[in-house]
Design an enzyme around this catalytic site. Structure first.
Site, mmCIF file in Angstrom:
data_model
loop_
_atom_site.group_PDB
_atom_site.id
_atom_site.type_symbol
_atom_site.label_atom_id
_atom_site.label_comp_id
_atom_site.label_asym_id
_atom_site.label_seq_id
_atom_site.Cartn_x
_atom_site.Cartn_y
_atom_site.Cartn_z
ATOM 1 N N CYS A 109 47.468 71.493 77.867
ATOM 2 C CA CYS A 109 47.723 72.307 79.064
ATOM 3 C C CYS A 109 49.015 71.923 79.782
ATOM 4 C CB CYS A 109 46.544 72.229 80.015
ATOM 5 S SG CYS A 109 45.010 72.835 79.300
ATOM 6 N N HIS A 233 49.545 73.695 87.148
ATOM 7 C CA HIS A 233 48.590 74.114 86.119
ATOM 8 C C HIS A 233 47.316 74.596 86.796
ATOM 9 C CE1 HIS A 233 46.095 74.402 82.714
ATOM 10 N NE2 HIS A 233 45.474 73.246 82.867
ATOM 11 N N ASN A 263 41.242 78.646 83.565
ATOM 12 C CA ASN A 263 42.262 77.760 82.986
ATOM 13 C C ASN A 263 42.737 78.367 81.664
ATOM 14 O OD1 ASN A 263 43.633 75.755 81.604
ATOM 15 N ND2 ASN A 263 42.207 74.121 82.144
#
Ligand code: COA
Length: 308
Positions: A109, A233, A263
């Site tokens: 990520c 993020h 996410n």
């Protein structure tokens, strides 16, 4: 020395929306638990990493006023490539019709900022125009019967165009890091689904984001109060709030997409950036802070000065 500028941006989301209530219909969870613990309301599911990447890339190229053949490097950040071999960027390059090389980056990520920094390092050194894409379809490696992970993830892509310019460099500072001894807290074996120790990841994520952003801001010679837009993020609103508080960056100067996307791994930073830019939340000269963290555990951050 001549520099580099971010000249285009775009994002893509699959059509299918899965709400918290859709998940609560078959899992022992609730809309209220998911919203309070994560900030997520719904996520988009579907498509392939290639399809989403191509859609986001086309939007970024259009915004930059470029054709695919103008691009001489594609850097794809993904942790869910459609095939193991070849690199997913090969098919994306072929579908778009880009010139030059193409490569994949996997830093989970945190990967988009890794890809951005890698592309930036080549601009003016044989590469003039780079397409940097973050695309992931985590839904394919999610155990949809595990409430501790199923509620968190979604599919998406985001992309930017970076060009070599004669002007000042827009990338003022960056930091990349990894602690490979923490791999056991978040991983997926071949043919399996994601395993995560959420509480441990949460704790380490806040620490990593804060220390990485502090290094990046220091390298850029600025502090948190000068950041016009923070693009973190998009994993959990509580992680973002905790990190922002320590960095002195208010939430109203922070791009949030996770309530609608969950996410989306590599896609989350470029997608939130593209949305914020489309909404006019950044003006020429503004400082934009990008940051991420993920499995590895990896972390990354960068400060850009917006505009050519
Ligand atoms: N619905 C309802 N209850 C749930 C649940 C869900 N979807 N998921 C977990 N729970 C339960 C747990 O079983 C636990 O129950 P127990 O107290 O009876 O054991 C309780 O909720 C608290 O679990 P905990 O893990 O301590 O919750 P939390 O506040 O840490 O929130 C996460 C869980 C996963 C939302 C949070 O830890 C997190 O976001 N971590 C980081 C994850 C992340 O960012 N991953 C991606 C990195 S790129």
């Amino acid at each position: 020395m001549s520099g580099a500028a971010l000249t285009g941006w775009g994002a893509a989301l699959p059509d299918k929306v899965v709400t918290n209530d859709d998940l609560a219909a078959y899992l022992d969870t609730s809309d209220q638990w998911i919203r309070e613990r994560t900030g997520i309301r719904e996520r988009h599911i579907g498509g392939t990493t290639t399809e989403l990447a191509v859609d986001a890339a086309r939007a970024a190229l259009a915004r930059a006023g470029l054709q695919p053949a103008d691009i001489d490097l594609v850097v794809l950040s993904t942790t869910t490539p459609d095939q193991m071999v070849p690199g997913n960027s090969a098919e994306i390059s072929a579908r778009l019709g880009t010139a030059g090389g193409a490569m994949d980056v996997n830093a989970a990520c945190a990967g988009f900022v890794y890809a951005l920094v890698a592309a930036h390092g080549l601009l003016g050194r044989g590469i003039e125009k780079a397409l940097v894409i973050g695309s992931d379809t985590l839904s394919r490696i999610t155990d949809w019967d595990d409430r501790s992970t199923a509620v968190l993830f979604g599919d998406a892509a985001g992309a930017v165009v970076m060009e070599h310019t004669g002007g000042a460099d827009q990338l003022l500072g960056w930091d990349l890091g990894v602690d490979g001894t923490a791999r056991r807290f978040l991983y997926c074996d071949h043919g399996s689904t994601l395993y995560m120790e959420g509480r441990e990841v949460f704790r380490r994520a806040v620490r990593a984001v804060v220390s990485s952003c502090e290094k990046t801001l220091q390298r850029a010679g600025v502090d948190g109060s000068q950041v016009a837009l923070c693009v973190p993020h998009q994993a959990n609103i509580r992680i973002i709030e905790a990190a922002n508080e320590r960095l002195g960056i208010p939430m109203d100067r922070t791009a949030i997409a996770l309530d609608r996307t969950g996410n989306t791994s590599s896609a989350s930073v470029p997608l939130a950036l593209a949305e914020a830019a489309d909404e006019g939340r950044v003006a020429d000269g503004d400082l934009v802070l990008l940051c991420g963290f993920g499995a590895g555990m990896t972390w990354s951050s960068a400060v850009l000065r917006w505009g050519k």
